[in-house]
Design a protein around this motif. Structure first.
Motif, PDB file in Angstrom:
ATOM      1  N   ARG A 187     -31.469  -0.296  39.021  1.00 60.60           N
ATOM      2  CA  ARG A 187     -31.237  -1.050  37.787  1.00 60.60           C
ATOM      3  C   ARG A 187     -30.342  -2.257  38.058  1.00 60.60           C
ATOM      4  NH1 ARG A 187     -31.526  -0.199  32.268  1.00 60.60           N
ATOM      5  NH2 ARG A 187     -29.964  -1.307  31.018  1.00 60.60           N
ATOM      6  N   ARG A 188     -29.455  -2.114  39.030  1.00 59.74           N
ATOM      7  CA  ARG A 188     -28.442  -3.132  39.278  1.00 59.74           C
ATOM      8  C   ARG A 188     -28.705  -3.985  40.515  1.00 59.74           C
ATOM      9  NH1 ARG A 188     -22.672  -0.558  37.713  1.00 59.74           N
ATOM     10  NH2 ARG A 188     -23.291   0.523  35.815  1.00 59.74           N
ATOM     11  N   ALA A 189     -29.668  -3.610  41.334  1.00 55.18           N
ATOM     12  CA  ALA A 189     -29.875  -4.314  42.604  1.00 55.18           C
ATOM     13  C   ALA A 189     -31.352  -4.372  42.964  1.00 55.18           C
ATOM     14  CB  ALA A 189     -29.099  -3.616  43.727  1.00 55.18           C
ATOM     15  N   VAL A 190     -31.687  -5.349  43.793  1.00 52.52           N
ATOM     16  CA  VAL A 190     -32.984  -5.398  44.459  1.00 52.52           C
ATOM     17  C   VAL A 190     -32.741  -4.998  45.908  1.00 52.52           C
ATOM     18  CG1 VAL A 190     -34.999  -6.795  45.013  1.00 52.52           C
ATOM     19  CG2 VAL A 190     -33.660  -7.301  42.963  1.00 52.52           C
ATOM     20  N   VAL A 191     -33.492  -4.027  46.391  1.00 51.71           N
ATOM     21  CA  VAL A 191     -33.266  -3.480  47.725  1.00 51.71           C
ATOM     22  C   VAL A 191     -34.458  -3.828  48.611  1.00 51.71           C
ATOM     23  CG1 VAL A 191     -32.775  -1.418  49.085  1.00 51.71           C
ATOM     24  CG2 VAL A 191     -31.915  -1.599  46.725  1.00 51.71           C
ATOM     25  N   TYR A 192     -34.180  -4.537  49.697  1.00 60.15           N
ATOM     26  CA  TYR A 192     -35.196  -4.890  50.679  1.00 60.15           C
ATOM     27  C   TYR A 192     -35.009  -3.999  51.904  1.00 60.15           C
ATOM     28  CZ  TYR A 192     -35.561  -9.134  47.824  1.00 60.15           C
ATOM     29  OH  TYR A 192     -35.721 -10.010  46.784  1.00 60.15           O
ATOM     30  N   VAL A 193     -36.075  -3.350  52.334  1.00 64.09           N
ATOM     31  CA  VAL A 193     -35.990  -2.400  53.436  1.00 64.09           C
ATOM     32  C   VAL A 193     -36.974  -2.799  54.527  1.00 64.09           C
ATOM     33  CG1 VAL A 193     -36.231   0.015  54.128  1.00 64.09           C
ATOM     34  CG2 VAL A 193     -35.337  -0.539  51.852  1.00 64.09           C
TER      35      VAL A 193
END
Length: 236
Positions: free
Chosen positions: A103-109
């Motif tokens: 909800r608070r972040a965009v996560v790139y993996v």
């Protein structure tokens, strides 16, 4: 489940795709509705909890940008076990922590930075013999396209708020973090943020600890050639 998309950042020296998973969408977030309770005591307690939060936590704002990469050194296969668990948790729509993060972040993996090295049976290098974790200062398409494409993608997402570069140490029986100590611009504020993150990680995961190993020190002065030192300096 959570919104996740597969992107190809570019190609490796052997022509394999460099895959990246994006969890969530860029933009702004707004805080969840809070219930303060019916009594004056509840309302007063709620106000106290709000005072302890930052303006971003109270009011929302741009989502944080998080990058997680692994297996720069292809022989460190334990990094893939960590990455698999991490991705599984982000995919779990019933996990309250994962829901709050996304909800608070965009996560790139980037689960595997060095597929060529793994296929070729290399311990620490890519198809061209380059140690990817020494290429972050000046990556090139000819020598280290894996780092070149990843660093460019990081730049395109905006300032990186958190980056974890997942490795494995065959000689150390600990789960630990070595941070940005010694990099240009490292100061008390950054040291405090890192210290708080490690303490929170230790509370959340009983396998993680902050005491060992003791022999890892600060990065050499001016060193910005590794992922952690380059990212620490690049996004201030």
């Amino acid at each position: 489940g959570p919104a996740v998309t597969l992107h190809t950042l570019g190609s490796t020296l052997d022509g394999r795709p460099l895959d990246c998973l994006r969890f969530g969408s860029p933009g702004a977030w707004t805080p969840e509705a809070q219930f303060a309770g019916a009594s004056p005591e509840d309302a007063a307690a709620f106000e106290q909890t709000q005072l302890a939060l930052s303006p971003w936590e109270r009011q929302g704002g741009p989502k944080r940008v998080v990058w997680i990469i692994g297996r720069q050194h292809p022989g460190e296969s334990m990094a893939s076990w960590w990455m698999e668990g991490f991705v599984r948790r982000l995919l779990d729509a019933e996990d309250p922590v994962a829901r709050r993060v996304l909800r608070r972040a965009v996560v790139y993996v980037v689960p595997h930075m060095n597929p060529d090295g793994a296929v070729r049976g290399h311990l620490r290098t890519n198809a061209g013999g380059a140690n990817l974790n020494r290429e972050w200062g000046e990556p090139s398409l000819d020598v280290s396209p894996e780092v070149f494409h990843t660093r460019n993608a990081m730049d395109a997402t905006g300032p990186v708020d958190l980056m974890l570069d997942v490795h494995g140490d065959e000689a150390e029986p600990y789960c630990f973090i070595i941070g940005g100590e010694g990099t240009p611009g490292w100061d008390d504020r950054r040291a405090g943020v890192q210290r708080d993150f490690k303490a929170a990680y230790a509370r959340a995961c009983p396998d993680f600890q902050t005491v060992f190993p003791r022999e890892y020190g600060s990065a050499p002065s001016g060193n910005v050639i590794t992922a952690k030192t380059q990212v620490s300096t690049r996004y201030t």
